[in-house]
Design a protein around this motif. Structure first.
Motif, PDB file in Angstrom:
ATOM      1  N   LYS A  69      -1.884  -3.933  16.094  1.00 10.61           N
ATOM      2  CA  LYS A  69      -2.831  -3.110  16.875  1.00 10.61           C
ATOM      3  C   LYS A  69      -3.976  -2.630  15.985  1.00 10.61           C
ATOM      4  O   LYS A  69      -5.140  -2.699  16.357  1.00 10.61           O
ATOM      5  CB  LYS A  69      -2.109  -1.886  17.462  1.00 10.61           C
ATOM      6  CG  LYS A  69      -1.473  -2.185  18.817  1.00 10.61           C
ATOM      7  CD  LYS A  69      -0.896  -0.892  19.393  1.00 10.61           C
ATOM      8  CE  LYS A  69       0.415  -1.165  20.089  1.00 10.61           C
ATOM      9  NZ  LYS A  69       1.392  -0.123  20.004  1.00 10.61           N
ATOM     10  N   ALA A  70      -3.610  -2.169  14.770  1.00  3.14           N
ATOM     11  CA  ALA A  70      -4.628  -1.646  13.856  1.00  3.14           C
ATOM     12  C   ALA A  70      -5.616  -2.741  13.485  1.00  3.14           C
ATOM     13  O   ALA A  70      -6.829  -2.518  13.427  1.00  3.14           O
ATOM     14  CB  ALA A  70      -3.961  -1.091  12.608  1.00  3.14           C
ATOM     15  N   ASN A  71      -5.111  -3.955  13.287  1.00  2.00           N
ATOM     16  CA  ASN A  71      -6.008  -5.051  12.913  1.00  2.00           C
ATOM     17  C   ASN A  71      -6.900  -5.459  14.070  1.00  2.00           C
ATOM     18  O   ASN A  71      -8.078  -5.762  13.882  1.00  2.00           O
ATOM     19  CB  ASN A  71      -5.199  -6.258  12.406  1.00  2.00           C
ATOM     20  CG  ASN A  71      -4.828  -6.065  10.949  1.00  2.00           C
ATOM     21  OD1 ASN A  71      -5.685  -5.890  10.107  1.00  2.00           O
ATOM     22  ND2 ASN A  71      -3.536  -6.054  10.664  1.00  2.00           N
ATOM     23  N   ASN A 102       0.749  -2.627  12.924  1.00  2.00           N
ATOM     24  CA  ASN A 102      -0.230  -3.343  12.097  1.00  2.00           C
ATOM     25  C   ASN A 102      -1.114  -4.230  12.964  1.00  2.00           C
ATOM     26  O   ASN A 102      -2.324  -4.309  12.773  1.00  2.00           O
ATOM     27  CB  ASN A 102       0.481  -4.225  11.055  1.00  2.00           C
ATOM     28  CG  ASN A 102       0.994  -3.409   9.883  1.00  2.00           C
ATOM     29  OD1 ASN A 102       0.769  -2.210   9.827  1.00  2.00           O
ATOM     30  ND2 ASN A 102       1.685  -4.066   8.974  1.00  2.00           N
ATOM     31  N   GLN A 156      -4.987  -7.308   4.959  1.00  2.00           N
ATOM     32  CA  GLN A 156      -5.088  -6.797   6.337  1.00  2.00           C
ATOM     33  C   GLN A 156      -4.897  -5.286   6.362  1.00  2.00           C
ATOM     34  O   GLN A 156      -4.254  -4.722   5.474  1.00  2.00           O
ATOM     35  CB  GLN A 156      -3.969  -7.410   7.198  1.00  2.00           C
ATOM     36  CG  GLN A 156      -4.032  -8.896   7.325  1.00  2.00           C
ATOM     37  CD  GLN A 156      -5.219  -9.338   8.152  1.00  2.00           C
ATOM     38  OE1 GLN A 156      -5.329  -8.979   9.318  1.00  2.00           O
ATOM     39  NE2 GLN A 156      -6.109 -10.091   7.542  1.00  2.00           N
ATOM     40  N   VAL A 157      -5.370  -4.672   7.451  1.00  2.00           N
ATOM     41  CA  VAL A 157      -5.044  -3.270   7.676  1.00  2.00           C
ATOM     42  C   VAL A 157      -3.518  -3.211   7.838  1.00  2.00           C
ATOM     43  O   VAL A 157      -2.938  -4.073   8.484  1.00  2.00           O
ATOM     44  CB  VAL A 157      -5.702  -2.764   8.990  1.00  2.00           C
ATOM     45  CG1 VAL A 157      -5.360  -1.300   9.236  1.00  2.00           C
ATOM     46  CG2 VAL A 157      -7.197  -2.977   8.958  1.00  2.00           C
ATOM     47  N   TYR A 210       0.922  -9.437   5.078  1.00  2.00           N
ATOM     48  CA  TYR A 210      -0.279  -8.722   5.549  1.00  2.00           C
ATOM     49  C   TYR A 210      -1.379  -8.671   4.491  1.00  2.00           C
ATOM     50  O   TYR A 210      -2.280  -7.832   4.567  1.00  2.00           O
ATOM     51  CB  TYR A 210       0.100  -7.312   6.039  1.00  2.00           C
ATOM     52  CG  TYR A 210       0.662  -7.384   7.423  1.00  2.00           C
ATOM     53  CD1 TYR A 210      -0.173  -7.352   8.532  1.00  2.00           C
ATOM     54  CD2 TYR A 210       2.023  -7.575   7.628  1.00  2.00           C
ATOM     55  CE1 TYR A 210       0.331  -7.484   9.803  1.00  2.00           C
ATOM     56  CE2 TYR A 210       2.539  -7.710   8.897  1.00  2.00           C
ATOM     57  CZ  TYR A 210       1.682  -7.665   9.986  1.00  2.00           C
ATOM     58  OH  TYR A 210       2.179  -7.817  11.252  1.00  2.00           O
ATOM     59  N   ALA A 226      -7.893  -3.466  16.424  1.00  2.00           N
ATOM     60  CA  ALA A 226      -8.882  -2.395  16.594  1.00  2.00           C
ATOM     61  C   ALA A 226      -9.999  -2.500  15.544  1.00  2.00           C
ATOM     62  O   ALA A 226     -11.150  -2.178  15.829  1.00  2.00           O
ATOM     63  CB  ALA A 226      -8.195  -1.040  16.487  1.00  2.00           C
ATOM     64  N   SER A 227      -9.645  -2.955  14.342  1.00  2.00           N
ATOM     65  CA  SER A 227     -10.661  -3.004  13.281  1.00  2.00           C
ATOM     66  C   SER A 227     -11.495  -4.282  13.336  1.00  2.00           C
ATOM     67  O   SER A 227     -12.467  -4.434  12.607  1.00  2.00           O
ATOM     68  CB  SER A 227     -10.005  -2.894  11.905  1.00  2.00           C
ATOM     69  OG  SER A 227      -9.404  -4.117  11.570  1.00  2.00           O
ATOM     70  N   ALA A 228     -11.076  -5.235  14.197  1.00  2.00           N
ATOM     71  CA  ALA A 228     -11.772  -6.542  14.221  1.00  2.00           C
ATOM     72  C   ALA A 228     -13.166  -6.424  14.839  1.00  2.00           C
ATOM     73  O   ALA A 228     -13.408  -5.590  15.670  1.00  2.00           O
ATOM     74  CB  ALA A 228     -10.945  -7.545  14.992  1.00  2.00           C
TER      75      ALA A 228
END
Ligand SMILES: Cc1cc2nc3c(=O)[nH]c(=O)nc-3n(C[C@H](O)[C@H](O)[C@H](O)COP(=O)(O)O)c2cc1C
Length: 331
Positions: A325-327, A323, A289-290, A286, A329-331
């Motif tokens: 999902k978080a990535n 992870n 990455q978030v 990762y 969402a932050s994209a």
């Protein structure tokens, strides 16, 4: 400028590119060439061959890197490598460590072009797989185009056609192996000049390369690029290499990589492999990455102990999915 070839390989790295790491890397790239860690000729001949030399077919194309300067032993190991299904045998002429020098292999052999040529000749005559050499561009006070060019000609005369050139010299006394990977200055022009003056040889450039535009630029001057540390630190960068260098359209997500690795882990654990021997290579999955911190924390809390339990590994998919999902969402 003519585009010559598009060969990318992952560098041989002791304690890093073992068979588990290579399996993991292969999940992200079908097209890169992989190399084993350096294996001393004596270990390959007299050691536990299954432990030292075995690999999964998925790892191919795969080269065995060997360290030695005894031509009979090198010839024997070349034949063993071919019989085991390796695609290439590579001689290490670049390692500067004291131990390696004491045993007369690695970078100190740059001082012995005739001996190296004899070794390569013996290797070429004992197998039908390509014999390649990985060397530095110089050693100590010798960083000289004519010296390197003549060393390469000697090896070529003995039957070696592919040269991996780590674009910095080795300092044989006074620097640790780690310092020898950073302190001597990179000199890419020396490598480009070798290719320019020897268009028929395959020249692969190595040292300090990580970004796609750097790879593309080197491919304008050389036949290939070998990358070490940056791939170990950020293994998923292989997916970018697949997309940008090889044009691969369908590439796995990190979640898919982790799921596939878990299948491998389950099989390997049943065969007696320790969980940490596999999972230690995934710390960088990762990278950048978030969720990178959560991933590392989970690995260090649950997967890095000698007696790590496979049941805990199953929980990995929850971390991975969070992870992912978080990535997204932050994209
Ligand atoms: C941990 C580590 C282990 C290494 N082991 C080997 C080795 O077994 N054989 C070898 O030829 N080079 C070895 N190297 C050197 C790498 O193959 C490569 O030449 C070097 O790291 C420069 O490439 P990079 O800047 O892309 O990392 C090692 C490097 C590192 C960092």
């Amino acid at each position: 400028m003519q585009k010559i070839n598009r060969k990318v390989s992952v560098a041989p790295m002791m304690d890093c590119t073992d068979r588990h790491d290579r399996y993991f890397l292969r999940l992200m790239s079908k097209n890169v060439m992989l190399y084993s860690e350096m294996v001393a000729t004596k270990s390959a001949i007299h050691g536990d061959r299954k432990k030292i030399l075995s690999f999964s077919p998925e790892e191919k194309p795969l080269a065995l890197q060997v360290g030695g300067s005894n031509k009979l032993e090198l010839a024997e190991v070349s034949k063993i490598a071919e019989d085991l299904g390796y695609d290439e045998i590579n001689i290490n002429l670049g390692c500067p460590s004291k131990k390696v020098q004491k045993n007369m292999f690695g970078a100190c052999l740059m001082k012995e072009p005739n001996l190296v040529a004899e070794c390569i000749n013996a290797m070429v005559n004992s197998c039908n797989i390509p014999v390649t050499a990985k060397t530095r561009i110089g050693f100590d006070n010798t960083e000289d185009f004519e010296y390197l060019n003549s060393f390469i000609h000697k090896m070529n005369g003995a039957g070696c056609k592919t040269f991996i050139l780590h674009a910095r010299k080795a300092i044989l006394t006074g620097l640790s192996p780690k310092q020898n990977l950073n302190i001597p200055k990179l000199n890419y022009n020396m490598v480009y000049k070798i290719k320019e003056q020897n268009p028929d040889l395959e020249i692969i450039i190595n040292g300090g390369i990580s970004k796609i535009d750097e790879i593309n630029n080197h491919l304008n001057f050389c036949d290939g690029v070998m990358i070490g540390r940056s791939i170990y630190q950020n293994p998923y960068s292989l997916v970018e290499i697949e997309k940008e260098i090889f044009g691969t359209k369908e590439n796995p997500t990190r979640e898919e990589v982790a799921a596939k690795l878990l299948e491998y882990l389950e099989k390997e654990v049943k065969l007696g492999t320790k969980v940490n021997h596999i999972m230690r290579h995934t710390v960088g999955l990762y990278h950048g990455q978030v969720g990178s911190k959560d991933w590392k924390r989970y690995l260090s809390d649950n997967m890095m102990a000698r007696d790590s339990d496979f049941q805990k590994a199953k929980h990995i998919m929850t971390i991975v999915q969070n992870n992912e999902k978080a990535n997204l969402a932050s994209a």
